[in-house]
Design a protein around this motif. Structure first.
Motif, PDB file in Angstrom:
ATOM      1  N   CYS A   9       0.874  -1.169   0.000  1.00 15.98           N
ATOM      2  CA  CYS A   9       0.000   0.000   0.000  1.00 15.98           C
ATOM      3  C   CYS A   9       0.915   1.223   0.000  1.00 15.98           C
ATOM      4  O   CYS A   9       1.594   1.491   0.992  1.00 15.98           O
ATOM      5  CB  CYS A   9      -0.931   0.011   1.211  1.00 15.98           C
ATOM      6  N   LEU A  10       0.908   1.941  -1.106  1.00 15.63           N
ATOM      7  CA  LEU A  10       1.869   3.021  -1.295  1.00 15.63           C
ATOM      8  C   LEU A  10       1.174   4.361  -1.534  1.00 15.63           C
ATOM      9  O   LEU A  10       0.126   4.424  -2.195  1.00 15.63           O
ATOM     10  CB  LEU A  10       2.787   2.718  -2.477  1.00 15.63           C
ATOM     11  N   GLY A  11       1.791   5.398  -1.017  1.00 16.03           N
ATOM     12  CA  GLY A  11       1.332   6.758  -1.264  1.00 16.03           C
ATOM     13  C   GLY A  11       2.287   7.450  -2.222  1.00 16.03           C
ATOM     14  O   GLY A  11       2.958   6.799  -3.035  1.00 16.03           O
ATOM     15  N   GLN A  12       2.366   8.763  -2.127  1.00 16.92           N
ATOM     16  CA  GLN A  12       3.263   9.507  -2.995  1.00 16.92           C
ATOM     17  C   GLN A  12       4.716   9.101  -2.756  1.00 16.92           C
ATOM     18  O   GLN A  12       5.113   8.806  -1.632  1.00 16.92           O
ATOM     19  CB  GLN A  12       3.112  11.007  -2.746  1.00 16.92           C
ATOM     20  N   HIS A  13       5.481   9.108  -3.843  1.00 14.41           N
ATOM     21  CA  HIS A  13       6.903   8.764  -3.790  1.00 14.41           C
ATOM     22  C   HIS A  13       7.140   7.351  -3.270  1.00 14.41           C
ATOM     23  O   HIS A  13       8.197   7.044  -2.724  1.00 14.41           O
ATOM     24  CB  HIS A  13       7.674   9.773  -2.936  1.00 14.41           C
ATOM     25  N   ASN A  14       6.122   6.489  -3.429  1.00 12.34           N
ATOM     26  CA  ASN A  14       6.218   5.080  -3.033  1.00 12.34           C
ATOM     27  C   ASN A  14       6.476   4.878  -1.539  1.00 12.34           C
ATOM     28  O   ASN A  14       7.101   3.901  -1.121  1.00 12.34           O
ATOM     29  CB  ASN A  14       7.288   4.359  -3.843  1.00 12.34           C
ATOM     30  N   VAL A  15       5.972   5.815  -0.734  1.00 12.21           N
ATOM     31  CA  VAL A  15       6.066   5.665   0.717  1.00 12.21           C
ATOM     32  C   VAL A  15       5.003   4.673   1.181  1.00 12.21           C
ATOM     33  O   VAL A  15       3.848   4.735   0.771  1.00 12.21           O
ATOM     34  CB  VAL A  15       5.865   7.022   1.417  1.00 12.21           C
TER      35      VAL A  15
END
Length: 339
Positions: free
Chosen positions: A283-289
């Motif tokens: 589960c990733l957000g911006q910039h693959n965080v």
């Protein structure tokens, strides 16, 4: 699919094959030709090998069916699909992967590909996860220097390009089956090498013992030297006995063509040892965080294990009208380095 296989294989009752006779015979012959064609000398070899071949096909088919995809990797998809954003750092990177894949370009040049709108393939890649300091929202506040987990996908490669998802999955099944045969060949080669090593060690120990016996008479006037020589001889005889036992065991393991046959059957019946697949996702957000499920998008991939090789993959499709003779990335590299 996996529950079906478990029920099929655990039942002691005869069952109708899930594959046609022609399909089974094709893979039986493939296994025999690539492993050892002398297996054809065994009476009824096709009938005897059929259950193991079917087990291997069922296992590999089930693995390939679990592969996620196809994921559209068009320029438009990069703007709208979080999965594509996670796999690639830029749309130019996607263009470069496809435009400079020798296998994909060869596929596109085939006459039967001229009428296609998309090409399909398994995309394999490496996955790294590392801790970095970054900014994060905590409540209504933006905090800096927050430790975060970031996922990065790299080393993208295209495997088995084809005209459809179904063709890709079929080709991958065939590749997995061929790998099982290769594993059987490797086990045979290792056994042969081990036996040869034992032969060499046995000859060496016998020669050293023979030398000590020849020297024993020449040292009969030096008691200390005699004791050392006999002690060494005792050690060598002990080592030789151990080597002889290992050699006898190795020789008994693969003495006849029937032993070869059993080795192949054993590998095919235990295909899960040599080929595996587990579906995963981040589960990733911006910039693959890495974030929780309420703040990001699920990015699926399969963890694929073929022998000792482990990669991550997903089936993808790519619009052929976006394929370039030279990608923007390659053009920029040429302009910088003058190639």
């Amino acid at each position: 699919m996996f529950s079906f296989i478990k029920n099929l294989l655990s039942s002691g009752e005869p069952h109708a094959s899930v594959y046609s006779r022609d399909e089974l015979d094709k893979h039986i012959e493939m296994a025999v030709e690539h492993f050892d064609s002398r297996l054809k000398l065994i009476p009824g070899y096709r009938k005897k090998l059929a259950p193991a071949v079917e087990n291997a096909l069922i296992h590999t088919d089930a693995l390939i069916a679990e592969l996620p995809g196809p994921v559209d990797l068009s320029r438009q998809a990069y703007s709208s699909d979080p999965r594509v954003n996670a796999y690639f750092g830029s749309v130019d990177q996607i263009e470069h992967v496809f435009s400079h894949s020798a296998d994909f370009r060869e596929f596109v040049k085939r006459a039967e590909s001229f009428s296609l709108t998309h090409g399909y393939a398994l995309m394999v890649m490496s996955r790294q996860e590392k801790s970095v300091l970054g900014h994060a929202q905590v409540g209504d506040m933006i905090q800096s220097e927050v430790m975060q987990q970031v996922v990065n996908f790299s080393g993208h490669q295209l495997v088995k390009p084809a005209d459809s998802e179904e063709s890709v999955r079929y080709d991958l099944r065939e590749r997995a089956f061929q790998h099982l045969i290769a594993e059987a060949v490797l086990k045979l080669a290792r056994h042969t090498e081990e036996k040869a090593d034992l032969d060499r060690e046995r000859i060496h120990l016998k020669m050293e013992l023979k030398t000590l016996r020849a020297e024993d008479g020449a040292l009969d006037f030096v008691a200390e030297e005699i004791d050392q020589s006999r002690s060494r001889a005792d050690q060598l005889r002990k080592q030789l006995a151990e080597v002889e036992l290992k050699h006898d065991k190795a020789t008994r393991g693969l003495e006849t063509i029937n032993d070869y046959f059993e080795l192949l059957v054993n590998v095919l019946n235990h295909s899960d040892v040599y080929c595996g697949l587990e579906n995963r996702s981040d589960c990733l957000g911006q910039h693959n965080v890495v974030v929780d499920s309420n703040n990001g998008s699920e990015v699926p991939y399969a963890e694929i294990r073929i022998g000792e090789l482990q990669r991550y993959g997903v089936i993808v499709k790519y619009p052929l009208n976006e394929l370039k003779e030279q990608s923007r990335i390659a053009s920029q590299m040429n302009s910088i380095y003058g190639q």
